[in-house]
Design a protein around this motif. Structure first.
Motif, PDB file in Angstrom:
ATOM      1  N   GLU A 173      28.905  38.739  30.828  1.00 57.33           N
ATOM      2  CA  GLU A 173      30.347  38.694  30.613  1.00 57.33           C
ATOM      3  C   GLU A 173      31.041  38.134  31.849  1.00 57.33           C
ATOM      4  OE1 GLU A 173      32.010  39.462  27.869  1.00 57.33           O
ATOM      5  OE2 GLU A 173      30.197  40.055  26.759  1.00 57.33           O
ATOM      6  N   VAL A 174      31.957  37.171  31.646  1.00 50.89           N
ATOM      7  CA  VAL A 174      32.720  36.630  32.768  1.00 50.89           C
ATOM      8  C   VAL A 174      33.631  37.719  33.315  1.00 50.89           C
ATOM      9  CG1 VAL A 174      34.464  34.954  33.476  1.00 50.89           C
ATOM     10  CG2 VAL A 174      32.627  34.262  31.920  1.00 50.89           C
ATOM     11  N   SER A 175      33.480  38.013  34.594  1.00 51.25           N
ATOM     12  CA  SER A 175      34.263  39.083  35.209  1.00 51.25           C
ATOM     13  C   SER A 175      35.409  38.555  36.057  1.00 51.25           C
ATOM     14  CB  SER A 175      33.354  39.958  36.082  1.00 51.25           C
ATOM     15  OG  SER A 175      32.733  39.162  37.082  1.00 51.25           O
ATOM     16  N   SER A 176      35.302  37.320  36.538  1.00 50.34           N
ATOM     17  CA  SER A 176      36.357  36.786  37.387  1.00 50.34           C
ATOM     18  C   SER A 176      36.255  35.271  37.483  1.00 50.34           C
ATOM     19  CB  SER A 176      36.283  37.405  38.788  1.00 50.34           C
ATOM     20  OG  SER A 176      34.988  37.231  39.330  1.00 50.34           O
ATOM     21  N   ARG A 177      37.379  34.654  37.838  1.00 47.31           N
ATOM     22  CA  ARG A 177      37.431  33.217  38.096  1.00 47.31           C
ATOM     23  C   ARG A 177      38.189  32.975  39.396  1.00 47.31           C
ATOM     24  NH1 ARG A 177      37.623  32.940  32.385  1.00 47.31           N
ATOM     25  NH2 ARG A 177      36.046  31.479  31.567  1.00 47.31           N
ATOM     26  N   SER A 178      37.852  31.868  40.059  1.00 46.32           N
ATOM     27  CA  SER A 178      38.600  31.486  41.254  1.00 46.32           C
ATOM     28  C   SER A 178      38.789  29.980  41.285  1.00 46.32           C
ATOM     29  CB  SER A 178      37.883  31.957  42.528  1.00 46.32           C
ATOM     30  OG  SER A 178      36.619  31.347  42.634  1.00 46.32           O
ATOM     31  N   TRP A 179      39.932  29.574  41.836  1.00 47.21           N
ATOM     32  CA  TRP A 179      40.290  28.167  41.973  1.00 47.21           C
ATOM     33  C   TRP A 179      40.228  27.825  43.458  1.00 47.21           C
ATOM     34  CZ3 TRP A 179      41.606  31.278  38.184  1.00 47.21           C
ATOM     35  CH2 TRP A 179      41.805  30.790  36.894  1.00 47.21           C
ATOM     36  N   HIS A 180      39.303  26.909  43.837  1.00 49.31           N
ATOM     37  CA  HIS A 180      39.055  26.586  45.246  1.00 49.31           C
ATOM     38  C   HIS A 180      39.648  25.233  45.592  1.00 49.31           C
ATOM     39  CE1 HIS A 180      36.134  29.882  46.099  1.00 49.31           C
ATOM     40  NE2 HIS A 180      36.202  29.922  44.781  1.00 49.31           N
ATOM     41  N   HIS A 181      40.452  25.220  46.637  1.00 50.18           N
ATOM     42  CA  HIS A 181      41.139  24.009  47.082  1.00 50.18           C
ATOM     43  C   HIS A 181      40.127  22.958  47.527  1.00 50.18           C
ATOM     44  CE1 HIS A 181      43.216  21.756  50.454  1.00 50.18           C
ATOM     45  NE2 HIS A 181      43.921  21.428  49.398  1.00 50.18           N
ATOM     46  N   VAL A 182      40.189  21.786  46.880  1.00 52.43           N
ATOM     47  CA  VAL A 182      39.283  20.689  47.250  1.00 52.43           C
ATOM     48  C   VAL A 182      39.680  20.177  48.638  1.00 52.43           C
ATOM     49  CG1 VAL A 182      38.537  18.343  46.689  1.00 52.43           C
ATOM     50  CG2 VAL A 182      38.819  20.036  44.864  1.00 52.43           C
ATOM     51  N   GLY A 183      38.721  20.111  49.524  1.00 52.91           N
ATOM     52  CA  GLY A 183      38.971  19.688  50.897  1.00 52.91           C
ATOM     53  C   GLY A 183      38.770  20.804  51.893  1.00 52.91           C
ATOM     54  N   THR A 184      39.013  22.067  51.463  1.00 48.77           N
ATOM     55  CA  THR A 184      38.761  23.207  52.350  1.00 48.77           C
ATOM     56  C   THR A 184      37.799  24.210  51.725  1.00 48.77           C
ATOM     57  OG1 THR A 184      40.584  24.566  51.493  1.00 48.77           O
ATOM     58  CG2 THR A 184      41.107  23.000  53.273  1.00 48.77           C
ATOM     59  N   GLY A 185      37.714  24.239  50.394  1.00 51.19           N
ATOM     60  CA  GLY A 185      36.863  25.209  49.712  1.00 51.19           C
ATOM     61  C   GLY A 185      37.434  26.606  49.654  1.00 51.19           C
ATOM     62  N   ILE A 186      38.668  26.788  50.098  1.00 49.12           N
ATOM     63  CA  ILE A 186      39.281  28.113  50.146  1.00 49.12           C
ATOM     64  C   ILE A 186      39.899  28.442  48.791  1.00 49.12           C
ATOM     65  CG2 ILE A 186      41.084  29.498  51.246  1.00 49.12           C
ATOM     66  CD1 ILE A 186      40.666  27.709  53.740  1.00 49.12           C
ATOM     67  N   PRO A 187      39.664  29.644  48.264  1.00 51.02           N
ATOM     68  CA  PRO A 187      40.262  30.010  46.976  1.00 51.02           C
ATOM     69  C   PRO A 187      41.766  30.216  47.116  1.00 51.02           C
ATOM     70  CG  PRO A 187      39.126  31.895  47.898  1.00 51.02           C
ATOM     71  CD  PRO A 187      38.819  30.729  48.799  1.00 51.02           C
ATOM     72  N   ILE A 188      42.548  29.600  46.216  1.00 50.81           N
ATOM     73  CA  ILE A 188      43.999  29.760  46.256  1.00 50.81           C
ATOM     74  C   ILE A 188      44.515  30.529  45.041  1.00 50.81           C
ATOM     75  CG2 ILE A 188      44.346  27.755  47.732  1.00 50.81           C
ATOM     76  CD1 ILE A 188      45.159  26.153  45.267  1.00 50.81           C
ATOM     77  N   ARG A 189      43.650  30.823  44.101  1.00 48.90           N
ATOM     78  CA  ARG A 189      43.969  31.741  43.016  1.00 48.90           C
ATOM     79  C   ARG A 189      42.693  32.432  42.578  1.00 48.90           C
ATOM     80  NH1 ARG A 189      47.777  33.278  39.384  1.00 48.90           N
ATOM     81  NH2 ARG A 189      47.019  34.004  37.370  1.00 48.90           N
ATOM     82  N   ILE A 190      42.789  33.735  42.317  1.00 49.23           N
ATOM     83  CA  ILE A 190      41.650  34.526  41.847  1.00 49.23           C
ATOM     84  C   ILE A 190      42.124  35.404  40.703  1.00 49.23           C
ATOM     85  CG2 ILE A 190      39.924  36.259  42.438  1.00 49.23           C
ATOM     86  CD1 ILE A 190      41.326  34.852  45.397  1.00 49.23           C
ATOM     87  N   GLU A 191      41.375  35.420  39.626  1.00 50.24           N
ATOM     88  CA  GLU A 191      41.666  36.296  38.495  1.00 50.24           C
ATOM     89  C   GLU A 191      40.471  37.200  38.241  1.00 50.24           C
ATOM     90  OE1 GLU A 191      42.578  33.863  35.148  1.00 50.24           O
ATOM     91  OE2 GLU A 191      44.514  33.181  35.961  1.00 50.24           O
ATOM     92  N   ASN A 192      40.738  38.492  38.075  1.00 50.88           N
ATOM     93  CA  ASN A 192      39.705  39.445  37.711  1.00 50.88           C
ATOM     94  C   ASN A 192      40.041  40.028  36.346  1.00 50.88           C
ATOM     95  OD1 ASN A 192      37.451  41.431  38.255  1.00 50.88           O
ATOM     96  ND2 ASN A 192      39.185  42.814  37.987  1.00 50.88           N
ATOM     97  N   TYR A 193      39.012  40.142  35.487  1.00 52.84           N
ATOM     98  CA  TYR A 193      39.246  40.547  34.106  1.00 52.84           C
ATOM     99  C   TYR A 193      38.800  41.978  33.842  1.00 52.84           C
ATOM    100  CZ  TYR A 193      39.606  35.499  34.035  1.00 52.84           C
ATOM    101  OH  TYR A 193      39.951  34.195  34.327  1.00 52.84           O
ATOM    102  N   GLY A 194      38.862  42.805  34.867  1.00 49.88           N
ATOM    103  CA  GLY A 194      38.507  44.207  34.704  1.00 49.88           C
ATOM    104  C   GLY A 194      39.623  44.977  34.030  1.00 49.88           C
ATOM    105  N   ALA A 195      39.563  46.289  34.129  1.00 51.22           N
ATOM    106  CA  ALA A 195      40.588  47.142  33.535  1.00 51.22           C
ATOM    107  C   ALA A 195      41.297  47.906  34.650  1.00 51.22           C
ATOM    108  CB  ALA A 195      39.948  48.109  32.537  1.00 51.22           C
TER     109      ALA A 195
END
Length: 262
Positions: free
Chosen positions: A223-245
């Motif tokens: 089961e997908v528990s989380s997603r992250s969006w990583h800035h191209v050029g630095t690799g740093i996540p600029i958005r993170i979503e967790n699908y827990g409760a």
């Protein structure tokens, strides 16, 4: 042996007062402090999403990212990372990546603060990757003061997540021993398993500015528990979503790399 199934590459966002320590540096950087070995992809070249600060291992390289949590606009999470000179660890000198996580929750007569610092001991690995041999973690503030834990990975971590092409995935297994500093208790063995997938390269708009990002998903037990969006050029996540409760998300408000705002 304890079997821990937890997203090591993307933060699992707990209640605002309790950011789980094993997720600290993972939130800051997908490959920075863990994620297990993905040896089947080690022949691949690094993709465009690589975390350049960590991969370079250049002493003094740094970043700061300030984020807010959806539903808590007044609360802030500030993550700061710097590559520090080598010190002895496991019998040899290893470069350190030091990541601090400071959460501030305004309310009542004063703000509540949680501060956590994770130090990863790393070295250059094959094909431009980074090998992590261990990690120290300390917590202070209003949600747990004086806790200090050392993790030694066995085998050492070589995370190949940033060799994935779009649509590819790999399953990662991390094993090792955890010791509480100052404790006479026997170190606790653990095993951590997750699957990371490079879903796509997408545009993400934050505060009217559009960023080029790589979107990764982490699955646990299918089961997908989380997603992250990583800035191209630095690799740093600029958005993170967790699908827990309950589901939670963090989004960047400020990103500074080596003193320059992105």
């Amino acid at each position: 042996m304890t079997r821990v199934v937890a997203g090591s590459s993307i933060a699992v966002l707990a209640a605002p007062a309790a950011w789980h320590w094993t997720q600290l540096s993972s939130l800051a950087l997908l490959a920075a402090c863990g994620g297990g070995s993905g040896d089947e992809t080690l022949d691949s070249a690094l993709n465009e999403c690589q975390p350049r600060q960590l991969m370079s291992l250049e002493v003094g390289s740094s970043y700061q990212v300030r984020m807010t949590q959806e539903g808590f606009p007044d609360a802030t999470v500030t993550i700061e990372s710097i590559v520090a000179p080598a010190v002895p660890f496991a019998g040899k000198p290893l470069t350190r990546q030091i990541v601090s996580w400071t959460s501030v929750f305004p309310g009542g007569s004063r703000s509540l603060i949680d501060r956590q610092v994770s130090t990863s001991y790393v070295e250059r690995a094959e094909r431009g990757l980074v090998r992590e041999l261990g990690r120290d973690h300390e917590q202070s503030g209003d949600f747990g003061s004086g806790r200090s834990v050392r993790t030694v990975f066995d085998p050492a971590i070589v995370d190949a997540s940033f060799t994935l092409a779009r649509g590819q995935s790999l399953t990662r297994t991390t094993r090792g021993l955890v010791t509480t500093t100052g404790s006479t208790a026997t170190p606790s063995p653990f095993e951590q398993v997750d699957t990371v997938r490079f879903e796509d390269r997408v545009s993400l708009t934050i505060n009217g500015k559009t960023y080029d990002t790589c979107r990764f998903a982490v699955a646990q037990e299918g089961e997908v528990s989380s997603r992250s969006w990583h800035h191209v050029g630095t690799g740093i996540p600029i958005r993170i979503e967790n699908y827990g409760a309950p589901p939670r998300s963090l989004e960047m408000r400020l990103l500074v790399v080596n003193g320059e705002e992105i």
